[in-house]
Structure formats: C-alpha cells, structure tokens
Design an enzyme around this catalytic site. Structure first.
Site, PDB file in Angstrom:
ATOM      1  N   LYS A   1     -41.345 -12.307  -5.402  1.00 28.19           N
ATOM      2  CA  LYS A   1     -42.346 -12.981  -6.246  1.00 28.19           C
ATOM      3  C   LYS A   1     -43.596 -12.159  -6.603  1.00 28.19           C
ATOM      4  O   LYS A   1     -43.622 -11.522  -7.640  1.00 28.19           O
ATOM      5  CB  LYS A   1     -42.722 -14.325  -5.624  1.00 28.19           C
ATOM      6  CG  LYS A   1     -41.543 -15.305  -5.642  1.00 28.19           C
ATOM      7  CD  LYS A   1     -41.969 -16.750  -5.590  1.00 28.19           C
ATOM      8  CE  LYS A   1     -40.867 -17.679  -6.045  1.00 28.19           C
ATOM      9  NZ  LYS A   1     -39.971 -18.175  -4.995  1.00 28.19           N
TER      10      LYS A   1
ATOM     11  N   PHE B   1     -35.863 -23.025   1.646  1.00 28.99           N
ATOM     12  CA  PHE B   1     -35.353 -22.498   0.375  1.00 28.99           C
ATOM     13  C   PHE B   1     -35.280 -20.982   0.482  1.00 28.99           C
ATOM     14  O   PHE B   1     -36.276 -20.330   0.766  1.00 28.99           O
ATOM     15  CB  PHE B   1     -36.253 -22.885  -0.810  1.00 28.99           C
ATOM     16  CG  PHE B   1     -35.687 -22.387  -2.116  1.00 28.99           C
ATOM     17  CD1 PHE B   1     -34.670 -23.081  -2.761  1.00 28.99           C
ATOM     18  CD2 PHE B   1     -36.132 -21.205  -2.677  1.00 28.99           C
ATOM     19  CE1 PHE B   1     -34.107 -22.617  -3.947  1.00 28.99           C
ATOM     20  CE2 PHE B   1     -35.579 -20.726  -3.862  1.00 28.99           C
ATOM     21  CZ  PHE B   1     -34.573 -21.426  -4.499  1.00 28.99           C
TER      22      PHE B   1
ATOM     23  N   ASP C   1     -38.754 -15.033   5.740  1.00 22.83           N
ATOM     24  CA  ASP C   1     -38.720 -15.072   4.279  1.00 22.83           C
ATOM     25  C   ASP C   1     -40.156 -15.283   3.804  1.00 22.83           C
ATOM     26  O   ASP C   1     -40.672 -16.400   3.831  1.00 22.83           O
ATOM     27  CB  ASP C   1     -37.796 -16.201   3.818  1.00 22.83           C
ATOM     28  CG  ASP C   1     -37.739 -16.325   2.299  1.00 22.83           C
ATOM     29  OD1 ASP C   1     -38.614 -15.755   1.615  1.00 22.83           O
ATOM     30  OD2 ASP C   1     -36.822 -17.009   1.796  1.00 22.83           O
TER      31      ASP C   1
HETATM   32  C1  LIG Z   1     -38.541 -18.120  -4.761  1.00 21.56           C
HETATM   33  C2  LIG Z   1     -38.038 -17.988  -3.391  1.00 21.56           C
HETATM   34  C3  LIG Z   1     -36.796 -17.376  -3.131  1.00 21.56           C
HETATM   35  C4  LIG Z   1     -35.852 -16.926  -4.223  1.00 21.56           C
HETATM   36  O1  LIG Z   1     -36.393 -15.950  -5.031  1.00 21.56           O
HETATM   37  P1  LIG Z   1     -35.690 -15.606  -6.438  1.00 21.56           P
HETATM   38  O2  LIG Z   1     -36.468 -14.427  -6.952  1.00 21.56           O
HETATM   39  O3  LIG Z   1     -35.803 -16.816  -7.302  1.00 21.56           O
HETATM   40  O4  LIG Z   1     -34.264 -15.269  -6.158  1.00 21.56           O
HETATM   41  C5  LIG Z   1     -36.409 -17.235  -1.806  1.00 21.56           C
HETATM   42  N1  LIG Z   1     -37.203 -17.662  -0.802  1.00 21.56           N
HETATM   43  C6  LIG Z   1     -38.392 -18.241  -1.022  1.00 21.56           C
HETATM   44  C7  LIG Z   1     -39.235 -18.659   0.147  1.00 21.56           C
HETATM   45  C8  LIG Z   1     -38.851 -18.430  -2.320  1.00 21.56           C
HETATM   46  O5  LIG Z   1     -40.014 -19.036  -2.526  1.00 21.56           O
END
Ligand SMILES: *Cc1c(COP(=O)(O)O)cnc(C)c1O
Length: 393
Positions: free
Chosen positions: A243, A128, A214
């Site tokens: 986050k 994701f 990420d």
């Molecule tokens: C939450 C998340 C995203 C996206 O972040 P947003 O602030 O919702 O755009 C991307 N990568 C990972 C691993 C995430 O947990």
C-alpha cells in the site's frame, strides 16, 4: 457510461482528474478532501513533488530490466527498508497479496526444511490478507471466500486477540508460523489488547514458529511508527508491506530476519516486475519525504488530535460503540450498518470508507494539515449524528 469492466467493484459515481496533497478534484472542478488516500496508499497525498520528480527522472532513464540483472535502486531500497524494520532481507513484488504469498511460501519452505510434510500457518478470524487463492484461504471472511473453493489448505483459523487460542494450537506439531495484522484493517480497525503481539512473539519463540506480520495497511508510517509493531517493541521474523510503500506506484515487499531471510533461494520464488527501477525510485522518494518532513511523528500527533476530536464530539452518542485506531488509521464503530455514509460524505466533498458494515474507516494522508484534520472530524461527526438521529431509522 457503458464499459466492458468486470463488475468487481461497487464504484461511486465520481471520477477524479487531479489532486494535490489531501485534496482531489473531479472533472467539473469540485474539490474533495481525501480521508482515505486510495485505501492507505497515498500517504504523502497526491502529486507529492518529491515522488513526481523521482518518477519523471527515472522514467527518462530506465523503467525495467528484470531481475535477471542487478538493480541498484532495488538494493538501495532493500537496505533502507531493512534498516527501518530491523530485517535482513527483502523480496520485492507488486502488491500486498503477492507480498503475503511470498511470506506463506517462505513459511512452508521453512517448515518443509524441518521435515514437516504438511506445514500449517495460524491465521485469525476477521483477517484480510488479499484476494489470490493462497491469501484468500488465509483471509478470515467467509463472504470473500464463498464460491472460490477448493482453496489451498494449510491454514488454521483462530480468534484474533486471543492468546489462549494460540496456546491451544501449540500442541500441534505441524504449525510453522503465525500470520497476523497488528491492527486489523478491512476487519474494522480492530486493535488487539496491549501485550498481544508480545505474547505472540513469546509463543513463536517457544514453539520455533515464525511470527509473520501483515503490515500492508499499518506500515510505512501510517500508525505513527514505521511499523505498527514498533509501538510494542516487537520484532517479527517476517513482515509484509505494500500500500503506502510507493505512494500509488504498485510495489510490495516481503521482509525477513535471521534464518528466515535465507529461506528463499534461487529458483524458489520470483516476480517479473518486482522492485523494478521505476517502483524502487518511487519508494525511495517516499522514504526520503517521510524522513525529511518528519511525517511519521506527525501521523501519530494528528491521530491523537483526531481521536480526541471524535471523543469530544461523539462520546455522548450511545450509537457509537467505539473510537479506535492508531495514528492515521482510525475507525468509528456504530451499533448499526452505516454504508450510506460514504455517499453522503461524497455529496459533501469528503472521501471516507465504511468497512465491516458498521465501521467508518479513515486513512487520510500523512501530509494532512491540522485544519483539514479538524474538518474531517467535524464532517464525519456530523454525518454520524445525522444518521443516528434520523427518525426514519
Ligand atoms: C490491502 C491489504 C492486503 C492486500 O493488498 P493488495 O495490494 O490489494 O493485494 C493484504 N493485507 C492487508 C492487511 C491489506 O490491508
């Protein structure tokens, strides 16, 4: 109540009026223990005095000037992040998806400068990376992508935690980078085998690819290290954060090292709000509080305590397939869908999440007390036992 919000979320029937630490209260004064932290955002819990104070102070001074001018707080934050992450440059934005967009653009520019006309990025099944078109194309979830085509090209999807699949891709001349989560979050708290990140690092070095991690969910101390890759002593070329970075104030960051840090130049990328004084002051307050209260080490210890607790309570349950995760990023995988546990927990005053249909996901704040950690273990174990022993199923 009728409202004109688009129905993008299946919201639970509760609204919170205030919070303190790991606890939230609704308008009727009912208390809820927050084992989710607004999806790994409020690592310092709610209404942390240091963050509140920094925001109050900054709101009275200056909110925003744009990136047409110097922003000293942004520079200070960039230096603090680079020191912790072993990186050389930072681009600030406002969310995780934007941080990944920056990483994707950086990788493409890196490739195009090497004469690769159509650069491709290796991404993983179950990944994701966000909801913008670019990050959606990188996301390994068919349901999230369905109906939104045509999506941007330039991604090559391979199985997660499979170095053999990386070796197969290595023959292709147009690959420029690997984008991967050190632990998959939305995908079900999936931890790769030890040595996977190291193996990726070696393959990136051999092929001249950028290793792009990420760490939007795993970063900012959640797993018991500032970055999850630091447990494995792996240093990426690019790493994305969001986050937990602002404890609820929207801020994202794309960090890069060495040559990668010099790829994006004037005019090549930008953000109106990115790293404005308010957001930067929040993130600086978060970093200070994590340091002063030694919360990152605490996240590691609490995670071990909770995992041990879950093993003790659930190891004899055949329906429990795995107890996974690191620090305060924990997943309990069941052999069946368990989304109804979210409402059942709410009814008991506990906020949890279920991801990938059958994985209970816990992301409590790093300020959690030992007692509250034990309470989460006890309640969640009870809910799981109730589900799997309920004769209606
Ligand atoms: C939450 C998340 C995203 C996206 O972040 P947003 O602030 O919702 O755009 C991307 N990568 C990972 C691993 C995430 O947990």
């Amino acid at each position: 109540m009728a409202h004109p919000l688009m129905h993008t979320y299946g919201r639970l029937p509760v609204a919170f009026s205030h919070g303190r630490g790991a606890w939230l209260w609704d308008g009727d004064g009912n208390a809820y223990l927050d084992a989710l932290s607004g999806i790994a955002v409020c690592g310092l819990g709610h209404a942390h005095p240091r963050v509140t104070e920094a925001l109050r102070e900054q709101a009275g001074q200056l909110l925003h000037t744009s990136n047409l001018y110097q922003v000293p707080l942004q520079e200070e934050l960039a230096a603090a992040l680079c020191r912790r992450a072993g990186m050389d440059g930072v681009f600030f934005c406002n969310s995780g998806a934007e941080a990944n967009e920056a990483a994707i653009k950086l990788a493409r520019l890196h490739g195009s400068r090497r004469g690769i006309a159509s650069p491709r990025i290796l991404v993983m099944d179950g990944a994701f990376h966000g909801r913008t078109l670019g990050t959606l194309a990188a996301t390994g979830n068919d349901r999230a992508r369905e109906g939104f085509g045509p999506l941007p090209e330039g991604f090559e999807r391979i199985p997660y935690d499979d170095l053999g699949a990386v070796d197969e891709a290595a023959g292709r001349e147009d690959i420029v980078a690997v984008l991967v989560e050190p632990i998959q979050g939305e995908g079900g708290i999936r931890e790769p085998h030890p040595g996977y990140l190291e193996g990726l690092r070696a393959r990136c070095d051999d092929n001249g690819w950028l290793l792009m991690l990420d760490e939007i969910q795993t970063g900012n101390g959640r797993t018991g290290a500032w970055l999850a890759c630091q447990h494995e002593h792996v240093v990426p070329d690019v790493v994305t954060l969001a986050k937990g970075l602002g404890n609820g104030v929207p801020i994202g960051a794309c960090l890069a090292r060495g040559e990668a840090a010099d790829t994006l130049g004037p005019g090549s990328h930008g953000s109106t709000f990115g790293g404005n004084p308010l957001a930067a002051s929040a993130a600086l307050a978060v970093i200070r509080a994590l340091d002063e209260d030694d919360l990152i080490a605490r996240a590691g210890r609490l995670g071990t305590r909770m995992r041990d607790g879950f093993h003790h309570a659930l190891d004899d349950e055949p329906a429990v397939k795995a107890i996974r995760g690191r620090g305060l990023m924990l997943g309990i995988e069941l052999d069946r869908p368990c989304t109804e546990l979210v409402q059942q927990a709410l009814d008991q005053g506990l906020l949890i999440n279920v991801t990938a249909q059958s994985v209970v996901r816990l992301l409590p704040p790093l300020v959690l007390t030992d007692e509250d950690a034990d309470r989460i273990v006890e309640q969640v174990s009870g809910l799981i036992q109730g589900l799997v022993h309920d004769t209606r199923y």
